[in-house]
Design a protein around this motif. Structure first.
Motif: not given
Length: 548
Positions: A213-217
């Motif tokens: 899952x793309x990680x939040x920045x």
């Protein structure tokens, strides 16, 4: 004589200035738990963010005649409430995700379908809150049910306790999870009779999927924290203990602190899963008890949760005789992590739900106590949910804090007996037993596992009933708290659990003026109605930070 007269005038001017700077709040019913007793008062004076006095209005008016006066309109005033175990980033993120709390299976699938309509192309559908215990048959869901919705997006939905997740086939494919993927230590990939993953992953197995899952920045995490802070203030929380943060979340907290953008008191626990754990702990504590950000503890999870059968038990599950749950780390690793924290003067806060996990943690802490006095660090057991009756007195011997979440009992009441059998419930959710032996309980919610509203927790602690009033006489009501004990758990003892009882937790002179105003008096009403009480105002350091 002139110098004396000048000095007298100067002192008088300073006294007048101080009096004028003070604020006197009156016309309320106030309650606070102190070390000695429950105190009632109807007036509060504070200055420059700190309490000068609390007591009777006529007396304080005479002592501070020049103070600015605020009429509280007959409301109820309490010290600011503190949640001793929540997940702040998770709460903030959930406001942008799908929440599935209290839905049956049909409603859950319908909610997923509706939520998918607003997704951007290639966006993951994320959420949490499903609970198969509420569904007919109480069986875990499968990816087939999600696939039948014909949603192209990968779907990942965490169970209500956060210790299991449910994925569709698209999500499993993105993560590379198939029949050949092995379950990791401390986790399980549930499989069908054909060996294929069902779509449900338990505890450490969830990481196999979540890495896809793309990680939040960092900026997104800061915004999620801000969202959670504002929600907490609206619920009367002036302090939160964040139960396990990673390196990026710690950076987000530190930046917000530098920006003076933390509007309440945050006590984050450094997760032992941080890659740079030794370096982080070696750098020492962050902040001090009086600062908005104070970091001096770690969070270690010894086992999973009862609802997903991940809690580590001494004997098999009553409703699954072949299973005893999971330790998330080998026993030797748990001990080495505890040692690392202690060597760096960090408090250890250990998640332990099952009786085996609790027993192991107690054994390790006892061995460490025998080598060096651990009591000044105020170690905590987070949840302390299911113990053998003979292990409970060990909390006194080791001077441990039981960090417990009252709403867990009212949520788990329909499931705990199934999982444990009636006999093992003797040491489960045993609040009064802990209190009677002198153990401090730090009250929390485990949000977003449970709602973040601390009045829900106080209600559950006192009634042992859910918010629908079930069961009518309370579940295992012999373990209920008194209202005074519940208030103390969410104020003074929660402050003690973060080494902050000298600056917050009550409204005694010299402490910060952190307080809330309620629309009704919780000490003068049917206890079943407490959860309905509304927070009208929240004040931190003498400043109004929330108004309903």
């Amino acid at each position: 004589m002139q110098p004396i007269r000048t000095l007298a005038l100067l002192l008088f001017s300073l006294a007048t200035l101080c009096a004028q700077a003070a604020t006197l709040v009156h016309n309320f019913d106030g309650y606070q738990a102190t070390e000695e007793s429950l105190e009632k008062f109807n007036a509060l004076v504070f200055e420059r963010g700190k309490v000068l006095a609390s007591g009777d209005y006529a007396d304080l008016l005479q002592r501070y005649p020049q103070a600015e006066k605020i009429d509280a309109g007959g409301r109820t005033l309490l010290p600011g409430l503190i949640d001793a175990h929540g997940h702040v980033l998770g709460l903030g993120r959930l406001q942008q995700q799908l929440e599935l709390r209290d839905l049956d299976l049909t409603q859950t699938l319908q909610a997923i379908e509706r939520f998918s309509e607003n997704l951007d192309p290639d966006q993951w559908l994320l959420g949490r809150g499903w609970n198969q215990v509420l569904w007919p048959g109480k069986q875990f869901p499968t990816r087939i049910q999600l696939d039948a919705l014909q949603i192209d997006a990968p779907i990942w939905l965490r169970r209500i306790d956060g210790h299991a997740g449910w994925a569709n086939s698209a999500a499993l494919k993105r993560a590379g999870i198939d029949r050949n993927t092995k379950s990791p230590d401390g986790g399980e990939i549930l499989r069908g009779k054909n060996g294929e993953p069902t779509g449900v992953l338990i505890d450490n197995a969830m990481a196999l999927l979540e890495q896809a899952i793309p990680a939040p920045n960092l900026q997104q995490d800061k915004e999620s924290l801000r969202t959670a802070f504002n929600l907490a203030l609206s619920l009367g929380l002036t302090g939160v203990h964040d139960a396990g943060i990673d390196a990026q979340t710690l950076r987000a907290y530190r930046q917000l602190a530098d920006e003076k953008a933390i509007p309440l008191r945050a006590y984050p626990m450094v997760s032992v899963d941080n890659d740079n754990l030794a370096e982080t702990l070696g750098a020492g504590h962050i902040g001090s008890p009086a600062e908005r950000l104070y970091v001096r503890s770690i969070k270690l999870s010894a086992d999973g949760a009862l609802g997903s059968r991940g809690a580590a038990l001494l004997e098999p599950y009553h409703d699954a005789p072949g299973e005893k749950g999971l330790l998330l780390y080998p026993e030797s690793k748990i001990l080495s992590l505890l040692k690392l924290a202690i060597e760096n003067d960090f408090q250890v806060n250990v998640h332990a739900i099952g009786d085996r996990a609790n027993h192991i943690v107690l054994d390790h802490l006892q061995s460490l106590q025998e080598k060096n006095d651990q009591k000044p660090l105020r170690h905590r057991v987070e949840h302390a949910q299911v113990l053998t009756p003979k292990d409970i007195p060990r909390f006194v011997e080791l001077d441990l804090i039981a960090s417990m979440q009252p709403t867990h009992a009212t949520s788990d009441k329909n499931m705990a007996g199934d999982r444990l059998g009636e006999k093992r419930l003797a040491g489960a959710y045993a609040w009064r037993t802990f209190l009677q032996q002198g153990t401090r309980i730090a009250g929390g919610s485990d949000f977003p596992v449970e709602p973040a509203n601390p009045l829900f927790g106080i209600h559950a602690a006192v009634t042992r009933r859910d918010r629908a009033g079930v069961p009518s006489k309370g579940w295992r009501v012999d373990e209920a708290m008194t209202l005074e004990q519940a208030l103390r758990a969410f104020t003074l003892d929660a402050a003690y659990a973060s080494h902050q009882e000298k600056v917050i937790g009550s409204l005694e002179p010299g402490k910060f003026a952190d307080f809330i105003l309620l629309d009704r008096d919780i000490f003068a009403m049917d206890s079943q109605e407490i959860w309905k009480v509304q927070v009208m105002e929240t004040w931190v350091e003498g400043e109004k930070v929330y108004v309903r």
